[in-house]
Every structure is written in C-alpha cells, then in structure tokens.
Design a protein around this motif. Structure first.
Motif, PDB file in Angstrom:
ATOM      1  N   LEU A 115      28.438  55.324  28.563  1.00 33.54           N
ATOM      2  CA  LEU A 115      29.656  55.033  29.325  1.00 33.54           C
ATOM      3  C   LEU A 115      29.792  55.978  30.506  1.00 33.54           C
ATOM      4  O   LEU A 115      30.201  55.571  31.609  1.00 33.54           O
ATOM      5  N   ALA A 116      29.451  57.253  30.294  1.00 39.44           N
ATOM      6  CA  ALA A 116      29.535  58.224  31.384  1.00 39.44           C
ATOM      7  C   ALA A 116      28.538  57.880  32.485  1.00 39.44           C
ATOM      8  O   ALA A 116      28.865  57.968  33.687  1.00 39.44           O
ATOM      9  N   GLU A 117      27.330  57.477  32.089  1.00 39.74           N
ATOM     10  CA  GLU A 117      26.332  57.088  33.094  1.00 39.74           C
ATOM     11  C   GLU A 117      26.784  55.852  33.864  1.00 39.74           C
ATOM     12  O   GLU A 117      26.601  55.762  35.079  1.00 39.74           O
ATOM     13  N   TYR A 118      27.384  54.894  33.151  1.00 41.58           N
ATOM     14  CA  TYR A 118      27.857  53.685  33.817  1.00 41.58           C
ATOM     15  C   TYR A 118      28.988  54.002  34.796  1.00 41.58           C
ATOM     16  O   TYR A 118      29.019  53.488  35.917  1.00 41.58           O
ATOM     17  N   ALA A 119      29.913  54.884  34.373  1.00 45.30           N
ATOM     18  CA  ALA A 119      31.028  55.246  35.243  1.00 45.30           C
ATOM     19  C   ALA A 119      30.534  55.982  36.485  1.00 45.30           C
ATOM     20  O   ALA A 119      31.011  55.739  37.603  1.00 45.30           O
ATOM     21  N   ALA A 120      29.538  56.876  36.295  1.00 43.06           N
ATOM     22  CA  ALA A 120      28.999  57.604  37.434  1.00 43.06           C
ATOM     23  C   ALA A 120      28.281  56.660  38.396  1.00 43.06           C
ATOM     24  O   ALA A 120      28.405  56.775  39.623  1.00 43.06           O
ATOM     25  N   LYS A 121      27.555  55.708  37.825  1.00 39.60           N
ATOM     26  CA  LYS A 121      26.847  54.744  38.667  1.00 39.60           C
ATOM     27  C   LYS A 121      27.822  53.852  39.424  1.00 39.60           C
ATOM     28  O   LYS A 121      27.628  53.542  40.604  1.00 39.60           O
ATOM     29  N   LYS A 122      28.885  53.448  38.734  1.00 43.81           N
ATOM     30  CA  LYS A 122      29.865  52.582  39.371  1.00 43.81           C
ATOM     31  C   LYS A 122      30.632  53.305  40.465  1.00 43.81           C
ATOM     32  O   LYS A 122      30.989  52.716  41.500  1.00 43.81           O
ATOM     33  N   SER A 123      30.893  54.603  40.249  1.00 41.16           N
ATOM     34  CA  SER A 123      31.652  55.362  41.246  1.00 41.16           C
ATOM     35  C   SER A 123      30.871  55.544  42.539  1.00 41.16           C
ATOM     36  O   SER A 123      31.461  55.753  43.606  1.00 41.16           O
ATOM     37  N   LYS A 124      29.549  55.482  42.453  1.00 43.46           N
ATOM     38  CA  LYS A 124      28.739  55.643  43.665  1.00 43.46           C
ATOM     39  C   LYS A 124      28.753  54.392  44.534  1.00 43.46           C
ATOM     40  O   LYS A 124      28.467  54.468  45.724  1.00 43.46           O
ATOM     41  N   LYS A 125      29.066  53.244  43.950  1.00 43.25           N
ATOM     42  CA  LYS A 125      29.102  52.013  44.727  1.00 43.25           C
ATOM     43  C   LYS A 125      30.357  51.969  45.584  1.00 43.25           C
ATOM     44  O   LYS A 125      31.453  52.304  45.127  1.00 43.25           O
ATOM     45  N   PRO A 126      30.239  51.587  46.827  1.00 46.32           N
ATOM     46  CA  PRO A 126      31.440  51.487  47.670  1.00 46.32           C
ATOM     47  C   PRO A 126      32.360  50.373  47.185  1.00 46.32           C
ATOM     48  O   PRO A 126      31.927  49.257  46.910  1.00 46.32           O
ATOM     49  N   THR A 127      33.610  50.723  47.030  1.00 48.56           N
ATOM     50  CA  THR A 127      34.599  49.747  46.574  1.00 48.56           C
ATOM     51  C   THR A 127      35.123  48.935  47.751  1.00 48.56           C
ATOM     52  O   THR A 127      35.508  49.498  48.782  1.00 48.56           O
ATOM     53  N   LEU A 128      35.122  47.618  47.601  1.00 47.36           N
ATOM     54  CA  LEU A 128      35.618  46.747  48.653  1.00 47.36           C
ATOM     55  C   LEU A 128      37.145  46.770  48.646  1.00 47.36           C
ATOM     56  O   LEU A 128      37.779  46.395  47.661  1.00 47.36           O
ATOM     57  N   VAL A 129      37.725  47.265  49.751  1.00 46.90           N
ATOM     58  CA  VAL A 129      39.177  47.381  49.865  1.00 46.90           C
ATOM     59  C   VAL A 129      39.711  46.155  50.609  1.00 46.90           C
ATOM     60  O   VAL A 129      39.282  45.855  51.731  1.00 46.90           O
ATOM     61  N   ALA A 130      40.629  45.466  49.962  1.00 46.50           N
ATOM     62  CA  ALA A 130      41.233  44.281  50.591  1.00 46.50           C
ATOM     63  C   ALA A 130      42.252  44.727  51.640  1.00 46.50           C
ATOM     64  O   ALA A 130      43.151  45.512  51.356  1.00 46.50           O
ATOM     65  N   LYS A 131      42.082  44.206  52.862  1.00 47.57           N
ATOM     66  CA  LYS A 131      42.979  44.561  53.966  1.00 47.57           C
ATOM     67  C   LYS A 131      43.485  43.292  54.663  1.00 47.57           C
ATOM     68  O   LYS A 131      42.862  42.232  54.569  1.00 47.57           O
ATOM     69  N   SER A 132      44.588  43.464  55.357  1.00 46.97           N
ATOM     70  CA  SER A 132      45.173  42.347  56.111  1.00 46.97           C
ATOM     71  C   SER A 132      45.589  42.830  57.491  1.00 46.97           C
ATOM     72  O   SER A 132      46.033  43.971  57.666  1.00 46.97           O
ATOM     73  N   ASN A 133      45.441  41.929  58.446  1.00 49.45           N
ATOM     74  CA  ASN A 133      45.909  42.191  59.820  1.00 49.45           C
ATOM     75  C   ASN A 133      47.229  41.442  60.013  1.00 49.45           C
ATOM     76  O   ASN A 133      47.279  40.217  59.887  1.00 49.45           O
ATOM     77  N   VAL A 134      48.295  42.197  60.320  1.00 48.99           N
ATOM     78  CA  VAL A 134      49.641  41.619  60.404  1.00 48.99           C
ATOM     79  C   VAL A 134      50.185  41.834  61.823  1.00 48.99           C
ATOM     80  O   VAL A 134      50.073  42.930  62.380  1.00 48.99           O
ATOM     81  N   ILE A 135      50.762  40.761  62.399  1.00 50.80           N
ATOM     82  CA  ILE A 135      51.452  40.856  63.689  1.00 50.80           C
ATOM     83  C   ILE A 135      52.933  40.594  63.443  1.00 50.80           C
ATOM     84  O   ILE A 135      53.312  39.570  62.865  1.00 50.80           O
ATOM     85  N   MET A 136      53.754  41.545  63.878  1.00 50.67           N
ATOM     86  CA  MET A 136      55.197  41.493  63.589  1.00 50.67           C
ATOM     87  C   MET A 136      55.992  41.401  64.901  1.00 50.67           C
ATOM     88  O   MET A 136      55.652  42.041  65.893  1.00 50.67           O
ATOM     89  N   ASP A 137      57.042  40.573  64.853  1.00 47.57           N
ATOM     90  CA  ASP A 137      57.984  40.450  65.978  1.00 47.57           C
ATOM     91  C   ASP A 137      59.249  41.218  65.615  1.00 47.57           C
ATOM     92  O   ASP A 137      59.950  40.851  64.651  1.00 47.57           O
ATOM     93  N   VAL A 138      59.520  42.245  66.409  1.00 49.65           N
ATOM     94  CA  VAL A 138      60.708  43.066  66.175  1.00 49.65           C
ATOM     95  C   VAL A 138      61.712  42.764  67.298  1.00 49.65           C
ATOM     96  O   VAL A 138      61.433  43.050  68.465  1.00 49.65           O
ATOM     97  N   LYS A 139      62.864  42.197  66.912  1.00 52.70           N
ATOM     98  CA  LYS A 139      63.836  41.752  67.921  1.00 52.70           C
ATOM     99  C   LYS A 139      64.984  42.761  68.030  1.00 52.70           C
ATOM    100  O   LYS A 139      65.521  43.213  67.001  1.00 52.70           O
TER     101      LYS A 139
END
Length: 217
Positions: A115-139
């Motif tokens: 389990l420790a080896e698996y966790a170490a191996k998994k931590s080395k992989k880059p995690t895909l971060v979900a992002k959004s581009n938002v355009i806001m109208d401020v009146k």
C-alpha cells in the motif's frame, strides 16, 4: 553336518591317522601319562568349543525369533548419539510451519508495504485539476459609479484556486457601463455562487453580478 562339526571330525581323523603312521614306522608312542594328559586337554578344548557353538546357536535362534516378531532392531551409533540429541533439540526450537499469528503479522506487513509503494507511486503522477474559465458581468448603480474603484474591489477578492484575468468596460445604456471580467477557477476549490456573493458584498459600487460565460478548461 555343519562346518564346525566337520572340523572336529577332521581333527580326530588326523590324530588317529598320525598314531597309526607312528605305529607302522616303529616309532614308540609317548608314554601313557603324557597321552592321557594331551587327550584330556584336547577333550576339554573340544568340549569348550562345543559349548560355545551351542550357546551361539541358541543366541542366533532367539535373535531370529525376535526379528520375526518385532522386526529388525535399529542400529544405534553411540558416537553420533550426542549429535542426534542436539539436532532433535534444535528441531524442537524450530517451528517449520509457523503459527497463525506469525503468518497474519507477516501478511499484514507485506500488505502495508504494498500500500505504501502504491501510494508513493500514485503521488508521483500529476493529478489532473479540473478548471473553468468564467466571464462575469458586474453592473454598477449608475453612470456616476467609479468603475476603477469597482474593478479594484473585485480584483481584491482572493480565494485559493482563483486567478483573475482580463477585463473591459462594456456600454449598457444612458452612459452606464458594466465591468466584464474573466477569471479561471479550480472547480474543487472555488464556488461560483460564493464568488458572486463576495463581489455583491460591495454594495457601494455593485448592483448585480451575472455570469456571461462558463467554460470548462
């Protein structure tokens, strides 16, 4: 007739033949006393040999009967008895199969290591971060609202996972302009509803906030 009896008979025959040859050759036999003494000595030797043969025969018979009843008697090497005892004691100290507790502990140790080896191996992989581009109208409230101050108040909002982008003023009506500003947010860290509420908290400059565009990156 066994070999021992045959040997005795041969000796008797040889002695008789020797006396006969001495008689024929005219050789005087030894005196009677010496002959009797010699005969007694030979007879005693023959009796002793016969007794030994009988004892050996009886012993062999008993051994044969014992072997048939109980099986062959194991040969014990007295010289190696100490080594055998030591080896037996060593075997008593060694558990060839091991106890269940030892097996469970070993299995748990191997599982934790994997389990420790698996966790170490998994931590080395880059995690895909979900992002959004938002355009806001401020009146703003009206055409007299200071739009620079309004923009500064919006950009002054800081949140983990929030990155402000480009902005521009877009005309509405009667000289009123709205602030159109873009930002990139991490979906797991930034709530758009919470960000909108924070912008609207500046009631001196902001009338309302609308989402003009929302795109996943």
């Amino acid at each position: 007739m066994d070999s021992f009896a045959f040997t005795i008979e041969t000796l008797k025959y040889a002695a008789a033949e020797q006396r006969y040859r001495e008689f024929l050759s005219g050789v005087a036999p030894a005196d009677d006393a010496a002959m009797r003494e010699e005969n007694l000595r030979l007879k005693k030797q023959l009796d002793d040999l016969q007794n030994q043969v009988r004892q050996l025969t009886d012993r062999v018979t008993r051994l044969e009967v014992s072997v048939k009843v109980t099986g062959p008697t194991p040969v014990i090497n007295n010289k190696g008895s100490g080594d055998c005892k030591k080896a037996a004691d060593d075997d008593d100290d060694v558990d060839l199969f091991g106890s269940e507790d030892e097996e469970d502990a070993e299995a748990a140790k191997v599982r934790e290591q994997r389990l420790a080896e698996y966790a170490a191996k998994k931590s080395k992989k880059p995690t895909l971060v979900a992002k959004s581009n938002v355009i806001m109208d401020v009146k703003p409230w009206d055409d007299e609202t200071d739009m620079k101050e309004l923009e500064q108040s919006v950009r002054g909002i800081e949140m983990d996972g929030l990155l402000w982008g480009a902005s521009k003023l877009v005309p509405l009506a009667y000289g009123i302009k709205k602030l159109q500003i873009s930002c990139v947010v991490e979906d797991e860290k930034v709530s758009i509803d919470e960000l909108t509420e924070k912008i609207q908290e500046n009631e001196d400059y902001v009338q309302s906030v609308d989402i003009a565009a929302f795109n996943k990156i």
